[in-house]
Structure formats: C-alpha cells, structure tokens
Write an enzyme that holds these catalytic residues in place. Sequence first.
Site, PDB file in Angstrom:
ATOM      1  N   PRO A  14     -36.538 -63.353 -10.325  1.00 54.62           N
ATOM      2  CA  PRO A  14     -36.337 -63.418 -11.771  1.00 54.62           C
ATOM      3  C   PRO A  14     -37.326 -62.595 -12.575  1.00 54.62           C
ATOM      4  CG  PRO A  14     -37.148 -65.518 -10.918  1.00 54.62           C
ATOM      5  CD  PRO A  14     -36.771 -64.686  -9.733  1.00 54.62           C
ATOM      6  N   ASN A  15     -36.783 -61.976 -13.590  1.00 50.52           N
ATOM      7  CA  ASN A  15     -37.526 -61.191 -14.591  1.00 50.52           C
ATOM      8  C   ASN A  15     -37.995 -59.828 -14.088  1.00 50.52           C
ATOM      9  OD1 ASN A  15     -37.407 -63.207 -16.715  1.00 50.52           O
ATOM     10  ND2 ASN A  15     -38.774 -64.404 -15.406  1.00 50.52           N
ATOM     11  N   ARG A  22     -41.915 -55.524 -19.365  1.00 50.12           N
ATOM     12  CA  ARG A  22     -42.423 -56.891 -19.266  1.00 50.12           C
ATOM     13  C   ARG A  22     -43.934 -56.888 -19.030  1.00 50.12           C
ATOM     14  NH1 ARG A  22     -42.024 -60.487 -13.811  1.00 50.12           N
ATOM     15  NH2 ARG A  22     -42.762 -62.419 -14.727  1.00 50.12           N
ATOM     16  N   TYR A  27     -47.877 -56.029 -15.078  1.00 52.08           N
ATOM     17  CA  TYR A  27     -46.927 -55.484 -14.100  1.00 52.08           C
ATOM     18  C   TYR A  27     -46.777 -53.968 -14.160  1.00 52.08           C
ATOM     19  CZ  TYR A  27     -45.768 -60.409 -13.653  1.00 52.08           C
ATOM     20  OH  TYR A  27     -45.845 -61.762 -13.434  1.00 52.08           O
ATOM     21  N   ASN A  83     -39.849 -59.945  -3.202  1.00 52.98           N
ATOM     22  CA  ASN A  83     -40.712 -60.403  -4.288  1.00 52.98           C
ATOM     23  C   ASN A  83     -39.950 -61.542  -4.961  1.00 52.98           C
ATOM     24  OD1 ASN A  83     -42.203 -60.971  -6.529  1.00 52.98           O
ATOM     25  ND2 ASN A  83     -42.573 -58.842  -7.108  1.00 52.98           N
ATOM     26  N   ALA A  86     -41.169 -65.765  -9.822  1.00 53.67           N
ATOM     27  CA  ALA A  86     -41.546 -67.157 -10.127  1.00 53.67           C
ATOM     28  C   ALA A  86     -41.065 -68.148  -9.066  1.00 53.67           C
ATOM     29  CB  ALA A  86     -41.004 -67.546 -11.495  1.00 53.67           C
ATOM     30  N   GLU A 107     -43.589 -60.640   2.004  1.00 54.09           N
ATOM     31  CA  GLU A 107     -43.619 -61.127   0.616  1.00 54.09           C
ATOM     32  C   GLU A 107     -44.514 -60.190  -0.192  1.00 54.09           C
ATOM     33  OE1 GLU A 107     -45.152 -65.110   0.522  1.00 54.09           O
ATOM     34  OE2 GLU A 107     -45.568 -65.062  -1.632  1.00 54.09           O
ATOM     35  N   HIS A 109     -46.110 -59.202  -4.069  1.00 51.62           N
ATOM     36  CA  HIS A 109     -46.345 -59.482  -5.492  1.00 51.62           C
ATOM     37  C   HIS A 109     -47.020 -58.261  -6.097  1.00 51.62           C
ATOM     38  CE1 HIS A 109     -45.185 -63.571  -4.840  1.00 51.62           C
ATOM     39  NE2 HIS A 109     -45.996 -63.604  -3.801  1.00 51.62           N
ATOM     40  N   ARG A 116     -54.923 -64.958 -11.040  1.00 49.13           N
ATOM     41  CA  ARG A 116     -54.238 -65.369 -12.274  1.00 49.13           C
ATOM     42  C   ARG A 116     -54.289 -66.895 -12.413  1.00 49.13           C
ATOM     43  NH1 ARG A 116     -48.629 -62.353 -12.562  1.00 49.13           N
ATOM     44  NH2 ARG A 116     -48.756 -63.184 -14.675  1.00 49.13           N
TER      45      ARG A 116
HETATM   46  C1  DHK Z   1     -43.931 -61.738 -10.371  1.00 52.01           C
HETATM   47  C2  DHK Z   1     -43.615 -62.801 -11.148  1.00 52.01           C
HETATM   48  O1  DHK Z   1     -42.551 -62.762 -11.941  1.00 52.01           O
HETATM   49  C3  DHK Z   1     -44.465 -63.999 -11.218  1.00 52.01           C
HETATM   50  O2  DHK Z   1     -43.726 -65.166 -11.480  1.00 52.01           O
HETATM   51  C4  DHK Z   1     -45.312 -64.175  -9.970  1.00 52.01           C
HETATM   52  C5  DHK Z   1     -45.003 -61.797  -9.356  1.00 52.01           C
HETATM   53  C6  DHK Z   1     -46.016 -62.885  -9.625  1.00 52.01           C
HETATM   54  C7  DHK Z   1     -45.603 -60.420  -9.116  1.00 52.01           C
HETATM   55  O3  DHK Z   1     -46.823 -60.232  -9.261  1.00 52.01           O
HETATM   56  O4  DHK Z   1     -44.848 -59.511  -8.742  1.00 52.01           O
HETATM   57  O5  DHK Z   1     -46.232 -65.217 -10.185  1.00 52.01           O
END
Ligand code: DHK
Length: 154
Positions: A14-15, A22, A27, A83, A86, A107, A109, A116
Amino acid sequence: MPAETGRLLIINGPNLNLLGTREPEVYGTATLADVEEICRTAASAHGLAVEVVQSNHEGELVDAVQSVRGSAERPGADGIVINPAAYTHTSVALRDALGAVARPAVEVHISNVHAREEFRRHSYISPVVDAVIAGAGLTGYRLAVDLLAERLQD
Ligand code: DHK
C-alpha cells in the site's frame, strides 16, 4: 543478453503507487516506474524476467504471492521481492502466504524502518523470508534481485 531462464515477482504494498510524491524526505523522489526499471535491468543481466505488481489491498497481495505457483492464466515465478509496506507490521495473512509458497523471497524497505517509529521495527514478514534489506533506498530492490539470482543459480 542471456535468454531468460527464470522469473521473479516484485510485489509492492500500500501507498507505494505514490512513490515520487509521497513523503519524499523519507522515500525519495523516484517513482514506482523507476522501481520497475531497476528490477527489470538487474534481472535481465542475470537472464531473469520480472513482473512488478502493486496493490493497496491485503487480499490482492496474498493473491499475488500465491500466484508464484502458476496457473492457466498466469505463469509462476521462481523468487519473490516484496515490499509489504504497512502490511509488514500487521499482516499475518501475507506472512502465511509467503510461508506457504516455498519460494526464495527478499523483504525490501526503502527507508530504514529501524530508525523510525517503534511500530515499524516489528515485521510479521521477516521470519519467513530469506533476507531483509532496509534503508538502501531503491538500491534495495536491485540488491534483492541480485541476491535472488545468486540463490537461484545454486
Ligand atoms: C514503506 C511503507 O509504506 C511503510 O509502511 C513501512 C516501507 C516502510 C518502506 O520503507 O519502503 O513502514
């Protein structure tokens, strides 16, 4: 370029469709299309094909993981870069799916989740994957593809 001898599935939660706009201070400014390009280039150097999927929905992510087993509609995959965003911190369903499909998985991130908020330090996913890469930005996806390519050669 070698002929493709295997296939990786790159799954984004998500996102991550909002990458580029974002929270750029967390990011970065690269987009999901850039993630796809990085993965495709790295995989192709190892003779691997990639499919990149993104969903904001937990069940669709579970379906994507299960799809590595292949079906009449879709070819399977030999390894997974995920990835879970959340859902890393909440999803028993995603963890069970990864545990069920018996494919090497990494995995990723983008951010350093350990630097964080406290809630980001726990991952339901880490115990069922082969490796975890956090805080390397989009380079983490390339490292994950390289690692899976090496594992698949063994
Ligand atoms: C991305 C997200 O959207 C967060 O919810 C994770 C992760 C971290 C990232 O660092 O790619 O906590």
